[in-house]
Structures are given as structure tokens and as C-alpha cells.
Motif scaffolding. Structure first.
Motif, PDB file in Angstrom:
ATOM      1  N   GLN A   1       0.812  -1.208   0.000  1.00 23.11           N
ATOM      2  CA  GLN A   1       0.000   0.000   0.000  1.00 23.11           C
ATOM      3  C   GLN A   1       0.851   1.266   0.000  1.00 23.11           C
ATOM      4  O   GLN A   1       0.654   2.168  -0.809  1.00 23.11           O
ATOM      5  CB  GLN A   1      -0.917   0.016   1.227  1.00 23.11           C
ATOM      6  CG  GLN A   1      -2.012  -1.015   1.199  1.00 23.11           C
ATOM      7  CD  GLN A   1      -1.560  -2.370   1.715  1.00 23.11           C
ATOM      8  OE1 GLN A   1      -0.365  -2.649   1.811  1.00 23.11           O
ATOM      9  NE2 GLN A   1      -2.501  -3.229   2.050  1.00 23.11           N
ATOM     10  N   GLY A   2       1.788   1.287   0.937  1.00 24.56           N
ATOM     11  CA  GLY A   2       2.638   2.466   1.028  1.00 24.56           C
ATOM     12  C   GLY A   2       3.416   2.693  -0.257  1.00 24.56           C
ATOM     13  O   GLY A   2       3.558   3.829  -0.723  1.00 24.56           O
ATOM     14  N   THR A   3       3.908   1.626  -0.831  1.00 26.47           N
ATOM     15  CA  THR A   3       4.663   1.733  -2.070  1.00 26.47           C
ATOM     16  C   THR A   3       3.792   2.289  -3.190  1.00 26.47           C
ATOM     17  O   THR A   3       4.212   3.166  -3.941  1.00 26.47           O
ATOM     18  CB  THR A   3       5.186   0.342  -2.486  1.00 26.47           C
ATOM     19  OG1 THR A   3       5.978  -0.179  -1.420  1.00 26.47           O
ATOM     20  CG2 THR A   3       6.025   0.447  -3.752  1.00 26.47           C
TER      21      THR A   3
ATOM     22  N   VAL B   1      -3.091  -1.618  -5.936  1.00 29.10           N
ATOM     23  CA  VAL B   1      -3.658  -2.313  -4.782  1.00 29.10           C
ATOM     24  C   VAL B   1      -5.144  -1.990  -4.681  1.00 29.10           C
ATOM     25  O   VAL B   1      -5.541  -1.083  -3.970  1.00 29.10           O
ATOM     26  CB  VAL B   1      -2.957  -1.865  -3.484  1.00 29.10           C
ATOM     27  CG1 VAL B   1      -3.461  -2.691  -2.319  1.00 29.10           C
ATOM     28  CG2 VAL B   1      -1.455  -1.991  -3.618  1.00 29.10           C
ATOM     29  N   PRO B   2      -5.966  -2.738  -5.385  1.00 34.76           N
ATOM     30  CA  PRO B   2      -7.411  -2.517  -5.444  1.00 34.76           C
ATOM     31  C   PRO B   2      -8.110  -2.433  -4.094  1.00 34.76           C
ATOM     32  O   PRO B   2      -9.094  -1.718  -3.941  1.00 34.76           O
ATOM     33  CB  PRO B   2      -7.915  -3.725  -6.243  1.00 34.76           C
ATOM     34  CG  PRO B   2      -6.749  -4.076  -7.102  1.00 34.76           C
ATOM     35  CD  PRO B   2      -5.579  -3.906  -6.196  1.00 34.76           C
ATOM     36  N   SER B   3      -7.616  -3.154  -3.146  1.00 32.19           N
ATOM     37  CA  SER B   3      -8.283  -3.185  -1.837  1.00 32.19           C
ATOM     38  C   SER B   3      -7.951  -1.975  -0.963  1.00 32.19           C
ATOM     39  O   SER B   3      -8.450  -1.842   0.147  1.00 32.19           O
ATOM     40  CB  SER B   3      -7.897  -4.460  -1.099  1.00 32.19           C
ATOM     41  OG  SER B   3      -6.525  -4.409  -0.751  1.00 32.19           O
ATOM     42  N   LEU B   4      -7.107  -1.125  -1.478  1.00 34.07           N
ATOM     43  CA  LEU B   4      -6.674   0.035  -0.699  1.00 34.07           C
ATOM     44  C   LEU B   4      -7.845   0.864  -0.153  1.00 34.07           C
ATOM     45  O   LEU B   4      -8.810   1.138  -0.853  1.00 34.07           O
ATOM     46  CB  LEU B   4      -5.802   0.943  -1.592  1.00 34.07           C
ATOM     47  CG  LEU B   4      -5.166   2.159  -0.938  1.00 34.07           C
ATOM     48  CD1 LEU B   4      -4.218   1.724   0.163  1.00 34.07           C
ATOM     49  CD2 LEU B   4      -4.423   2.974  -1.983  1.00 34.07           C
ATOM     50  N   GLY B   5      -7.750   1.244   1.107  1.00 30.31           N
ATOM     51  CA  GLY B   5      -8.806   2.033   1.740  1.00 30.31           C
ATOM     52  C   GLY B   5      -8.371   3.474   1.912  1.00 30.31           C
ATOM     53  O   GLY B   5      -7.179   3.766   1.990  1.00 30.31           O
TER      54      GLY B   5
ATOM     55  N   ILE C   1       2.035   9.297  -6.339  1.00 33.26           N
ATOM     56  CA  ILE C   1       2.377  10.720  -6.213  1.00 33.26           C
ATOM     57  C   ILE C   1       3.581  11.052  -7.088  1.00 33.26           C
ATOM     58  O   ILE C   1       3.610  12.079  -7.760  1.00 33.26           O
ATOM     59  CB  ILE C   1       2.694  11.062  -4.742  1.00 33.26           C
ATOM     60  CG1 ILE C   1       1.428  10.918  -3.908  1.00 33.26           C
ATOM     61  CG2 ILE C   1       3.256  12.473  -4.635  1.00 33.26           C
ATOM     62  CD1 ILE C   1       1.627  11.125  -2.428  1.00 33.26           C
ATOM     63  N   GLU C   2       4.528  10.147  -7.085  1.00 33.48           N
ATOM     64  CA  GLU C   2       5.745  10.376  -7.868  1.00 33.48           C
ATOM     65  C   GLU C   2       5.410  10.368  -9.354  1.00 33.48           C
ATOM     66  O   GLU C   2       5.862  11.207 -10.122  1.00 33.48           O
ATOM     67  CB  GLU C   2       6.749   9.253  -7.557  1.00 33.48           C
ATOM     68  CG  GLU C   2       8.178   9.737  -7.470  1.00 33.48           C
ATOM     69  CD  GLU C   2       8.372  10.689  -6.294  1.00 33.48           C
ATOM     70  OE1 GLU C   2       8.920  11.774  -6.532  1.00 33.48           O
ATOM     71  OE2 GLU C   2       7.975  10.362  -5.144  1.00 33.48           O
ATOM     72  N   ARG C   3       4.616   9.421  -9.722  1.00 27.18           N
ATOM     73  CA  ARG C   3       4.249   9.236 -11.118  1.00 27.18           C
ATOM     74  C   ARG C   3       3.485  10.423 -11.700  1.00 27.18           C
ATOM     75  O   ARG C   3       3.805  10.911 -12.792  1.00 27.18           O
ATOM     76  CB  ARG C   3       3.383   7.975 -11.240  1.00 27.18           C
ATOM     77  CG  ARG C   3       3.029   7.586 -12.666  1.00 27.18           C
ATOM     78  CD  ARG C   3       1.903   6.559 -12.648  1.00 27.18           C
ATOM     79  NE  ARG C   3       2.034   5.628 -11.516  1.00 27.18           N
ATOM     80  CZ  ARG C   3       1.008   5.253 -10.760  1.00 27.18           C
ATOM     81  NH1 ARG C   3      -0.202   5.724 -10.991  1.00 27.18           N
ATOM     82  NH2 ARG C   3       1.198   4.415  -9.763  1.00 27.18           N
ATOM     83  N   GLU C   4       2.486  10.893 -10.978  1.00 24.89           N
ATOM     84  CA  GLU C   4       1.674  11.997 -11.477  1.00 24.89           C
ATOM     85  C   GLU C   4       2.447  13.295 -11.633  1.00 24.89           C
ATOM     86  O   GLU C   4       2.195  14.068 -12.543  1.00 24.89           O
ATOM     87  CB  GLU C   4       0.474  12.225 -10.555  1.00 24.89           C
ATOM     88  CG  GLU C   4      -0.478  11.043 -10.496  1.00 24.89           C
ATOM     89  CD  GLU C   4      -1.101  10.732 -11.852  1.00 24.89           C
ATOM     90  OE1 GLU C   4      -1.366  11.676 -12.608  1.00 24.89           O
ATOM     91  OE2 GLU C   4      -1.298   9.538 -12.153  1.00 24.89           O
TER      92      GLU C   4
ATOM     93  N   VAL D   1      -5.195  10.339  -4.973  1.00 29.01           N
ATOM     94  CA  VAL D   1      -4.141   9.393  -4.621  1.00 29.01           C
ATOM     95  C   VAL D   1      -4.755   8.010  -4.491  1.00 29.01           C
ATOM     96  O   VAL D   1      -4.221   7.030  -5.007  1.00 29.01           O
ATOM     97  CB  VAL D   1      -3.470   9.776  -3.280  1.00 29.01           C
ATOM     98  CG1 VAL D   1      -2.539   8.665  -2.823  1.00 29.01           C
ATOM     99  CG2 VAL D   1      -2.714  11.084  -3.429  1.00 29.01           C
ATOM    100  N   LEU D   2      -5.893   7.943  -3.828  1.00 30.39           N
ATOM    101  CA  LEU D   2      -6.567   6.663  -3.643  1.00 30.39           C
ATOM    102  C   LEU D   2      -6.854   5.996  -4.982  1.00 30.39           C
ATOM    103  O   LEU D   2      -6.510   4.835  -5.203  1.00 30.39           O
ATOM    104  CB  LEU D   2      -7.888   6.883  -2.900  1.00 30.39           C
ATOM    105  CG  LEU D   2      -8.774   5.633  -2.755  1.00 30.39           C
ATOM    106  CD1 LEU D   2      -8.098   4.613  -1.853  1.00 30.39           C
ATOM    107  CD2 LEU D   2     -10.139   6.017  -2.198  1.00 30.39           C
ATOM    108  N   GLU D   3      -7.451   6.754  -5.880  1.00 27.11           N
ATOM    109  CA  GLU D   3      -7.791   6.205  -7.186  1.00 27.11           C
ATOM    110  C   GLU D   3      -6.565   5.770  -7.983  1.00 27.11           C
ATOM    111  O   GLU D   3      -6.560   4.725  -8.624  1.00 27.11           O
ATOM    112  CB  GLU D   3      -8.597   7.237  -7.982  1.00 27.11           C
ATOM    113  CG  GLU D   3     -10.033   7.353  -7.473  1.00 27.11           C
ATOM    114  CD  GLU D   3     -10.655   8.722  -7.742  1.00 27.11           C
ATOM    115  OE1 GLU D   3     -10.183   9.404  -8.666  1.00 27.11           O
ATOM    116  OE2 GLU D   3     -11.599   9.091  -7.013  1.00 27.11           O
ATOM    117  N   ALA D   4      -5.536   6.615  -7.903  1.00 23.48           N
ATOM    118  CA  ALA D   4      -4.318   6.284  -8.645  1.00 23.48           C
ATOM    119  C   ALA D   4      -3.628   5.041  -8.079  1.00 23.48           C
ATOM    120  O   ALA D   4      -3.164   4.184  -8.818  1.00 23.48           O
ATOM    121  CB  ALA D   4      -3.360   7.471  -8.617  1.00 23.48           C
ATOM    122  N   ALA D   5      -3.597   4.947  -6.760  1.00 25.42           N
ATOM    123  CA  ALA D   5      -2.902   3.829  -6.129  1.00 25.42           C
ATOM    124  C   ALA D   5      -3.683   2.517  -6.205  1.00 25.42           C
ATOM    125  O   ALA D   5      -3.123   1.435  -6.095  1.00 25.42           O
ATOM    126  CB  ALA D   5      -2.587   4.168  -4.674  1.00 25.42           C
TER     127      ALA D   5
END
Lengths: 148, 148
Positions: B7-9, B35-39, B15-18, B27-31
Motif C-alpha cells: 500500500q505504502g509503495t 492495490v485494489p483493496s486500498l482504503g 504521487i511520484e508518477r503523477e 491518490v486513492l484512485e491512482a494507487a
DNA sequence: CTACGTGCAAAAAGTTTGCAATCGC
DNA sequence: GCGATTGCAAACTTTTTGCACGTAG
């Protein structure tokens, strides 16, 4: 706004009286001096109407919820100072321009917003703690290396 | 807050990519691509930690919810320019100081925040609409009477 | 195996909206 | 009296927190 109500009058008076940008919560507290039963919803509704009618102005600072100030203050050119101790916001007059800022070629600057941060006179006097930052007037910042 | 998690990665990578300031939601949507399960709670917690450790910077513009950008962009002294047309935010280098601003007696200024508003080069070129505001560099504003 | 980090859900905090009662005109 | 305005409470939005479980080291 059509009718003249005690609530509306108290709210307008509070903003006029304080002379500095007030948050909805601050407006509520100030206006309750005249109308104790005043509710926060009414404050929001009145602020919205006053804003649309141009009677008051919106003051938005970075990362903070909006504040409102009288038209008189909002009408002319000025910026804001936010006290790091008490969180209150004050108007600061004047603006020496932005020379020194390198806007990319082709960009057209139409207006700007400057927010100063530090400690207000009252907090400095009240809690005589640190005496590091002096410069009571202007040009603090830039060159020192603090992050903006 | 030491362990390396997927998740952290993913959050850091997003953020780095954008390469531009992102809201927690963005950030949530991008990450979630990784990791689809990200909350959302994890995003907030990570952003907070990254901010404290200095890995990312906070970008707060007046009246807008906070955004976060990579350390590279946040690291050095700069201010922001927000395009009224496309809403994008750009970094502007340099800072000529604030001389001219009259801070009330007793007030100690410690830092400041400047946000410029106008039209970016791309929008000016693309939608050649108005040609009123010229001044491609600095000191626009002040003296004209626009409200800040 | 240990305990840090995550995910979910509930809790705060701030603002808006639905409604019946109130009050200005 | 009529209808705009109010106050309360519920609905929303955004961010934070409590907890049990999953998982990195």
C-alpha cells in the motif's frame, strides 16, 4: 434578502464591528451577544446571502475554512496575516508588488493572494515566550530559507 | 511506520508518477491501480506519515482542499500559480520579498504564502480569447485595484 | 512470532438541507 | 394572514480514530 430580522442585523453588525475576517463560528459567537438563540444554520444562510449581494467578502486562506469580512475591508486592496498562536486573521494594508517572482513565459498574472504568518501583537505581549523573530514590519521571509 | 508495504509503495509511486499535487481522493484512485483493496483511511495515514518524514509536501491553496506533491517539487522555495481556465497549479520560482506591506505594530511575520492567479501559457495559446492582461512576468496586480 | 500497518466501520468536524414554528411586513 | 426566515435535527462530506486481522521482518 428581503426582510430585516434581528438575526440578520446581529450577524451583519458582528462582522462590521470586528473589522477582521471571521469564520462562521466566530460570527455565531459574536452575534449571539445580541441574539442568544441564534443557530449556526442561520449564520451560514445569512453569510451566503450577504456574499451574493456583495455586502461582505470571502477570505480564503491556504488550507483553512473560509472567513468573511465586511465589504469595506474587502473592497480595497489588502492581504492577510494569520497568527500562529491564536489563529485569528487580520488585514494588512499595502502591497509592494511581486517583483522577483519569475512567472514562466506566456503566463498572464491577473491577481494574487498573499498570506503572512507569524504572531500577532496580542499574543506576543500575552505570552512573552520567544523573542527570535523581530521585524515588525514587512519583508520578512525570502532569503532566509523558510518554506512557503 | 517503518515497514515497507504494498500500500505504502503504491501511494508513493502514485504521487511520484503523477508529478502534480494530488488530493487524497486522487491518490486513492491512482494507487488502487496497484492495490485494489486500498482504503481511504490508509491513504490518509500514509500521507500524514510521508508529510512528517518530509517525503512529500503539502500544497494548500486558498479555498481548496489540500493536495500533496513529491518532495522534489516541494523541497525548494517557490510559490504557486493557478490557472483560472484549466485549474492546474504550477510552481513559480523566486520571491522578491514583501516590502510595501504594512504589518501592524507588534506583529512578527515569520513566513508567507503567495498564490498567483491568471491564465497559463497553454490556455492563452489554445483559447485565444481575451488579450487584456499582458505582463508575462511578475509584479502584476497592486495598483490596479483588483481584490485579493 | 510479534507488533506495525491495513481495512472497515464508527466517530468527529464542518456545512447544507428539510420542516414545522415564528415573525416581519 | 401570508410567506420569508429561523431553529433544530438529520443528511452530507471530509478526515480521523478504534479495533481485530493480516502480514512484514
Amino acid at each position: 434578502m428581503e426582510r430585516s430580522t434581528r438575526q440578520g442585523t446581529a450577524i451583519r453588525a458582528a462582522i462590521e464591528r470586528e473589522g477582521r475576517p471571521l469564520s462562521p463560528q466566530e460570527v455565531l459567537e459574536a452575534a449571539r451577544g445580541e441574539v442568544p438563540s441564534l443557530g449556526i444554520a442561520t449564520v451560514y444562510r445569512n453569510l451566503k446571502d450577504l456574499l451574493e449581494s456583495g455586502e461582505i467578502g470571502l477570505v480564503a486562506l491556504p488550507g483553512e475554512s473560509p472567513r468573511y469580512e465586511s465589504r469595506q475591508a474587502a473592497g480595497h486592496h489588502h492581504h492577510h496575516f494569520r497568527c500562529d498562536r491564536c489563529g485569528r486573521v487580520f488585514d494588512v494594508q499595502g502591497c509592494g508588488g511581486l517583483s522577483g517572482i519569475a512567472v514562466p513565459p506566456g503566463f498572464a498574472v491577473q491577481r494574487h493572494e498573499i498570506t503572512l504568518y507569524g504572531v500577532c501583537a496580542e499574543c506576543r505581549a500575552g505570552q512573552a515566550a520567544d523573542a527570535d523573530e523581530a521585524a515588525p514590519s514587512a519583508d520578512a521571509g525570502c532569503g532566509h530559507g523558510h518554506r512557503h
